[in-house]
Design an enzyme around this catalytic site. Structure first.
Site, PDB file in Angstrom:
ATOM      1  N   LEU A  37       0.292  -1.266  -0.215  1.00  0.00           N
ATOM      2  CA  LEU A  37       0.103   0.093  -0.018  1.00  0.00           C
ATOM      3  C   LEU A  37       1.073   1.242   0.092  1.00  0.00           C
ATOM      4  N   ALA A  84       3.726  -6.440  -8.257  1.00  0.00           N
ATOM      5  CA  ALA A  84       4.313  -5.287  -7.257  1.00  0.00           C
ATOM      6  C   ALA A  84       5.311  -4.591  -8.189  1.00  0.00           C
ATOM      7  N   THR A 132       7.869  -5.635 -18.405  1.00  0.00           N
ATOM      8  CA  THR A 132       7.213  -4.130 -19.326  1.00  0.00           C
ATOM      9  C   THR A 132       7.986  -4.117 -20.960  1.00  0.00           C
ATOM     10  N   ASP A 133       7.361  -3.539 -22.303  1.00  0.00           N
ATOM     11  CA  ASP A 133       8.169  -2.999 -23.411  1.00  0.00           C
ATOM     12  C   ASP A 133       9.448  -2.190 -22.927  1.00  0.00           C
ATOM     13  N   GLU A 134       8.943  -1.192 -21.930  1.00  0.00           N
ATOM     14  CA  GLU A 134      10.179  -0.271 -21.985  1.00  0.00           C
ATOM     15  C   GLU A 134      11.894  -1.545 -21.802  1.00  0.00           C
ATOM     16  N   TYR A 157      13.464   2.998 -14.714  1.00  0.00           N
ATOM     17  CA  TYR A 157      12.915   1.868 -14.199  1.00  0.00           C
ATOM     18  C   TYR A 157      12.645   1.356 -15.391  1.00  0.00           C
ATOM     19  N   ALA A 159      15.249   0.083 -16.752  1.00  0.00           N
ATOM     20  CA  ALA A 159      16.341  -0.507 -16.225  1.00  0.00           C
ATOM     21  C   ALA A 159      16.383  -1.520 -15.588  1.00  0.00           C
ATOM     22  N   LYS A 161      13.195  -3.089 -14.736  1.00  0.00           N
ATOM     23  CA  LYS A 161      12.111  -4.228 -14.940  1.00  0.00           C
ATOM     24  C   LYS A 161      12.722  -5.381 -15.660  1.00  0.00           C
ATOM     25  N   ASN A 186       2.137   0.310 -22.705  1.00  0.00           N
ATOM     26  CA  ASN A 186       1.374   0.997 -21.677  1.00  0.00           C
ATOM     27  C   ASN A 186       0.121   0.650 -21.677  1.00  0.00           C
ATOM     28  N   LYS A 196       0.818   9.388 -14.845  1.00  0.00           N
ATOM     29  CA  LYS A 196       0.690   8.515 -15.629  1.00  0.00           C
ATOM     30  C   LYS A 196       0.012   9.695 -16.634  1.00  0.00           C
ATOM     31  N   LEU A 197       0.085   9.492 -17.880  1.00  0.00           N
ATOM     32  CA  LEU A 197      -0.978  10.416 -18.856  1.00  0.00           C
ATOM     33  C   LEU A 197      -1.630  10.474 -19.259  1.00  0.00           C
ATOM     34  N   ARG A 288      11.461  14.788 -20.720  1.00  0.00           N
ATOM     35  CA  ARG A 288      12.148  13.806 -19.925  1.00  0.00           C
ATOM     36  C   ARG A 288      13.078  13.737 -19.746  1.00  0.00           C
ATOM     37  N   PRO A 289      13.807  13.478 -19.266  1.00  0.00           N
ATOM     38  CA  PRO A 289      15.732  13.175 -19.820  1.00  0.00           C
ATOM     39  C   PRO A 289      15.414  12.010 -19.712  1.00  0.00           C
TER      40      PRO A 289
HETATM   41  P1  NAD Z   1       1.286   0.764 -10.207  1.00  0.00           P
HETATM   42  O1  NAD Z   1       2.298   1.605  -9.232  1.00  0.00           O
HETATM   43  O2  NAD Z   1      -0.298   0.964 -10.168  1.00  0.00           O
HETATM   44  O3  NAD Z   1       0.999  -0.310  -8.924  1.00  0.00           O
HETATM   45  C1  NAD Z   1       1.901  -1.308  -7.869  1.00  0.00           C
HETATM   46  C2  NAD Z   1       1.741  -1.768  -6.794  1.00  0.00           C
HETATM   47  O4  NAD Z   1       2.664  -2.364  -6.641  1.00  0.00           O
HETATM   48  C3  NAD Z   1       1.279  -0.861  -5.715  1.00  0.00           C
HETATM   49  O5  NAD Z   1      -0.305  -1.179  -5.283  1.00  0.00           O
HETATM   50  C4  NAD Z   1       2.095  -0.963  -4.894  1.00  0.00           C
HETATM   51  O6  NAD Z   1       1.630  -0.752  -3.063  1.00  0.00           O
HETATM   52  C5  NAD Z   1       2.619  -2.014  -5.076  1.00  0.00           C
HETATM   53  N1  NAD Z   1       3.815  -2.184  -4.326  1.00  0.00           N
HETATM   54  C6  NAD Z   1       4.875  -1.636  -4.101  1.00  0.00           C
HETATM   55  N2  NAD Z   1       5.898  -1.495  -4.105  1.00  0.00           N
HETATM   56  C7  NAD Z   1       5.975  -2.868  -2.880  1.00  0.00           C
HETATM   57  C8  NAD Z   1       6.488  -3.933  -2.255  1.00  0.00           C
HETATM   58  N3  NAD Z   1       7.825  -3.142  -1.681  1.00  0.00           N
HETATM   59  N4  NAD Z   1       5.835  -4.212  -2.036  1.00  0.00           N
HETATM   60  C9  NAD Z   1       4.605  -4.658  -1.836  1.00  0.00           C
HETATM   61  N5  NAD Z   1       3.559  -3.980  -2.564  1.00  0.00           N
HETATM   62  C10 NAD Z   1       4.513  -3.583  -3.116  1.00  0.00           C
HETATM   63  O7  NAD Z   1       1.609   0.064 -10.796  1.00  0.00           O
HETATM   64  P2  NAD Z   1       1.035  -0.936 -12.400  1.00  0.00           P
HETATM   65  O8  NAD Z   1       0.982   0.281 -13.128  1.00  0.00           O
HETATM   66  O9  NAD Z   1      -0.374  -1.567 -11.729  1.00  0.00           O
HETATM   67  O10 NAD Z   1       2.105  -2.006 -12.725  1.00  0.00           O
HETATM   68  C11 NAD Z   1       2.129  -2.989 -12.222  1.00  0.00           C
HETATM   69  C12 NAD Z   1       2.975  -3.733 -12.993  1.00  0.00           C
HETATM   70  O11 NAD Z   1       2.629  -3.920 -13.975  1.00  0.00           O
HETATM   71  C13 NAD Z   1       4.016  -3.774 -12.666  1.00  0.00           C
HETATM   72  O12 NAD Z   1       5.355  -4.206 -12.890  1.00  0.00           O
HETATM   73  C14 NAD Z   1       4.707  -2.645 -13.879  1.00  0.00           C
HETATM   74  O13 NAD Z   1       6.169  -2.349 -14.219  1.00  0.00           O
HETATM   75  C15 NAD Z   1       4.200  -3.724 -14.776  1.00  0.00           C
HETATM   76  N6  NAD Z   1       3.114  -2.706 -16.430  1.00  0.00           N
HETATM   77  C16 NAD Z   1       2.716  -1.738 -16.055  1.00  0.00           C
HETATM   78  C17 NAD Z   1       2.476  -1.441 -17.242  1.00  0.00           C
HETATM   79  C18 NAD Z   1       1.693  -0.026 -17.077  1.00  0.00           C
HETATM   80  O14 NAD Z   1       1.197   1.104 -17.893  1.00  0.00           O
HETATM   81  N7  NAD Z   1       1.042   0.511 -16.117  1.00  0.00           N
HETATM   82  C19 NAD Z   1       2.677  -1.737 -18.714  1.00  0.00           C
HETATM   83  C20 NAD Z   1       3.635  -2.820 -18.659  1.00  0.00           C
HETATM   84  C21 NAD Z   1       4.089  -3.652 -17.437  1.00  0.00           C
HETATM   85  P1  TYD Z   2       3.258   7.738 -19.474  1.00  0.00           P
HETATM   86  O1  TYD Z   2       2.385   7.695 -19.219  1.00  0.00           O
HETATM   87  O2  TYD Z   2       4.243   8.188 -17.331  1.00  0.00           O
HETATM   88  O3  TYD Z   2       4.369   6.201 -19.153  1.00  0.00           O
HETATM   89  P2  TYD Z   2       5.117   5.591 -19.765  1.00  0.00           P
HETATM   90  O4  TYD Z   2       6.715   6.778 -19.921  1.00  0.00           O
HETATM   91  O5  TYD Z   2       5.825   4.165 -19.302  1.00  0.00           O
HETATM   92  O6  TYD Z   2       5.692   5.364 -21.297  1.00  0.00           O
HETATM   93  O7  TYD Z   2       3.919   8.679 -19.977  1.00  0.00           O
HETATM   94  C1  TYD Z   2       3.497   8.366 -21.447  1.00  0.00           C
HETATM   95  C2  TYD Z   2       4.124   9.807 -22.152  1.00  0.00           C
HETATM   96  O8  TYD Z   2       3.418  10.345 -22.172  1.00  0.00           O
HETATM   97  C3  TYD Z   2       5.678   9.875 -22.387  1.00  0.00           C
HETATM   98  O9  TYD Z   2       5.860   9.349 -23.778  1.00  0.00           O
HETATM   99  C4  TYD Z   2       5.687  10.779 -21.711  1.00  0.00           C
HETATM  100  C5  TYD Z   2       4.304  11.457 -22.110  1.00  0.00           C
HETATM  101  N1  TYD Z   2       3.500  12.534 -20.811  1.00  0.00           N
HETATM  102  C6  TYD Z   2       3.622  13.702 -20.969  1.00  0.00           C
HETATM  103  O10 TYD Z   2       4.035  14.333 -21.581  1.00  0.00           O
HETATM  104  N2  TYD Z   2       3.451  14.428 -19.864  1.00  0.00           N
HETATM  105  C7  TYD Z   2       3.026  14.019 -18.443  1.00  0.00           C
HETATM  106  O11 TYD Z   2       2.671  14.908 -17.680  1.00  0.00           O
HETATM  107  C8  TYD Z   2       3.673  12.502 -18.371  1.00  0.00           C
HETATM  108  C9  TYD Z   2       2.756  12.090 -17.372  1.00  0.00           C
HETATM  109  C10 TYD Z   2       3.626  11.921 -19.461  1.00  0.00           C
END
Ligand code: NAD
Ligand code: TYD
Length: 349
Positions: A37, A84, A132-134, A157, A159, A161, A186, A196-197, A288-289
């Site tokens: 949490l 997580a 992730t695809d990143e 991030y 790196a 993953k 994404n 996130k965006l 973003r850098p």
């Molecule tokens: P999120 O940030 O919404 O949720 C992460 C969850 O992990 C939270 O509930 C947080 O409380 C829990 N958490 C964080 N650190 C913890 C710890 N040390 N111990 C236990 N719980 C912990 O993330 P998300 O967007 O739901 O992503 C979930 C997974 O999917 C991640 O592994 C992420 O790398 C991967 N992923 C996300 C996306 C995306 O677009 N969001 C895309 C591809 C893969």
């Molecule tokens: P994000 O949702 O952070 O996902 P990721 O970086 O994992 O792809 O960002 C999606 C795209 O949107 C990315 O190219 C960065 C851009 N972005 C903005 O232009 N402004 C913002 O405030 C945020 C959070 C992201």
């Protein structure tokens, strides 16, 4: 068959959709949700299923080795779905060590607990690592990420993953630990934290705040509706080939600026505002850098081998997502109070 499944990060965005799907669809499975949490985890995300008999919430940190070992001993999980993580690129730029700790060390602690519990008795066991695809780095104008694309992560991030993916594979090679990994593009949809965006911009449009587009806005991402990701995870969990990797994507590439314009248009319609009013909030800000130019997934393997396909178009998914945020203003207000305000100030001012 009965199963005892540990889902990590189940109170977060994607994890909550995975937990809900498994709890409702498989009453014969026991689903345990381990979540620390953090700011990204939210018990509200699972209100509708928290009373179910096959669901148990475990509050704890995956980097706490003693705690993790104790719950493995107590509940003897035969499967792990590991979500997580620290998941936001911008936060990884300000606090990279937090990402190393949770994403690398936390994954290793889970792998190790699993190894120690089953000691090579791997029948009917699975460690499913969600990635992730990143990890593949950045594409130019052309090409797609395939499962064989070499890893080339650019942000702390990605790196972290990538490193966790390598450890999963290494435990497979070294100890025979049965694993599968998916690398997804994404996600967007309900319950995503407004850093996130898409949810950030929905929140800002509701509040008439500027929409901070990084750089020239010509960065490209492939977007997938979160419920389609949960469906893919269900399929891979049950039918994925051990030690394989599957790329998951939406066949849905958008340049950020085009996506933002579509979002503005849908928001204007839903809020009854004059068409064009939300797009006036667009503000180009400092880039973003290390910003990856383009991500795009070749998801043909999961499509051909497991018959998976996204079920909604982007326009439909985006519309459902906006409707959810407009209908859940209290959720949004709760997660954007307190620390969020400090985060926002530091990130954007
Ligand atoms: P999120 O940030 O919404 O949720 C992460 C969850 O992990 C939270 O509930 C947080 O409380 C829990 N958490 C964080 N650190 C913890 C710890 N040390 N111990 C236990 N719980 C912990 O993330 P998300 O967007 O739901 O992503 C979930 C997974 O999917 C991640 O592994 C992420 O790398 C991967 N992923 C996300 C996306 C995306 O677009 N969001 C895309 C591809 C893969
Ligand atoms: P994000 O949702 O952070 O996902 P990721 O970086 O994992 O792809 O960002 C999606 C795209 O949107 C990315 O190219 C960065 C851009 N972005 C903005 O232009 N402004 C913002 O405030 C945020 C959070 C992201």
């Amino acid at each position: 068959m009965k199963k005892s499944i540990l889902v990590t990060g189940g109170a977060g965005f994607i994890g909550s959709h995975v937990v809900r799907r498994f709890v409702n669809k498989y009453p014969e499975y026991s689903i345990f949700n381990l979540d620390a949490l953090t700011y990204a985890g939210n018990m509200e995300n699972l209100k509708d299923i928290e009373h179910k008999e096959n669901y148990t919430f475990l509050h704890g940190d995956i980097t706490d080795e003693v705690f993790v070992n104790s719950i493995f001993e107590k509940y003897r999980f035969d499967s792990i779905i590991h979500l997580a993580a620290e998941s936001h690129v911008d936060r990884s730029i300000t606090d990279p060590l937090a990402f190393a700790k949770t994403n690398i060390l936390g994954t290793m602690i889970l792998l190790n607990a699993f190894k120690e519990l089953w000691k090579g008795n791997w029948e009917e066991k699975l460690f499913y690592h969600i990635s992730t695809d990143e990890v593949y780095g950045s594409l130019g104008e052309n090409g797609l990420f395939e499962e064989t694309t070499p890893y080339d992560p650019n942000s702390p991030y990605s790196a972290s993953k990538a490193s966790s993916d390598h450890f999963v594979r290494a435990y497979g090679e070294t100890y025979g630990l049965p694993f599968v990994i998916t690398n997804c593009s994404n996600n967007y949809g309900q319950n995503q934290f407004p850093e996130k965006l898409i949810p950030l911009f929905i929140h800002n449009i509701i509040n008439n705040k500027p929409l901070p587009v990084y750089g020239d806005g010509n960065y490209t991402r492939d977007w997938l509706y979160v419920i389609d990701h949960a469906i893919a995870i269900d399929l891979v969990f049950h039918q994925g080939i051990l030690t394989d990797t599957y790329n998951i994507g939406g066949f849905n590439e958008w340049k950020n600026i085009d996506l933002v314009k579509l979002l503005c248009q849908q928001m204007d319609e839903k809020l009854g505002r004059a068409i064009g009013s939300s797009s006036q909030l667009i503000a180009y800000v400092k880039d973003r850098p290390g910003h990856d130019l383009r991500y795009a997934i070749d998801a043909s393997k999961i499509n051909k081998e497991l018959g998976w396909n996204p079920t909604v178009t982007f326009e439909e998914g985006l519309s459902k997502t906006i409707d959810w945020y407009l209908g859940n203003k209290e959720w949004l207000a709760n997660v954007t109070s307190g620390n969020y305000q400090n985060y926002y100030k530091e990130q954007y001012q």
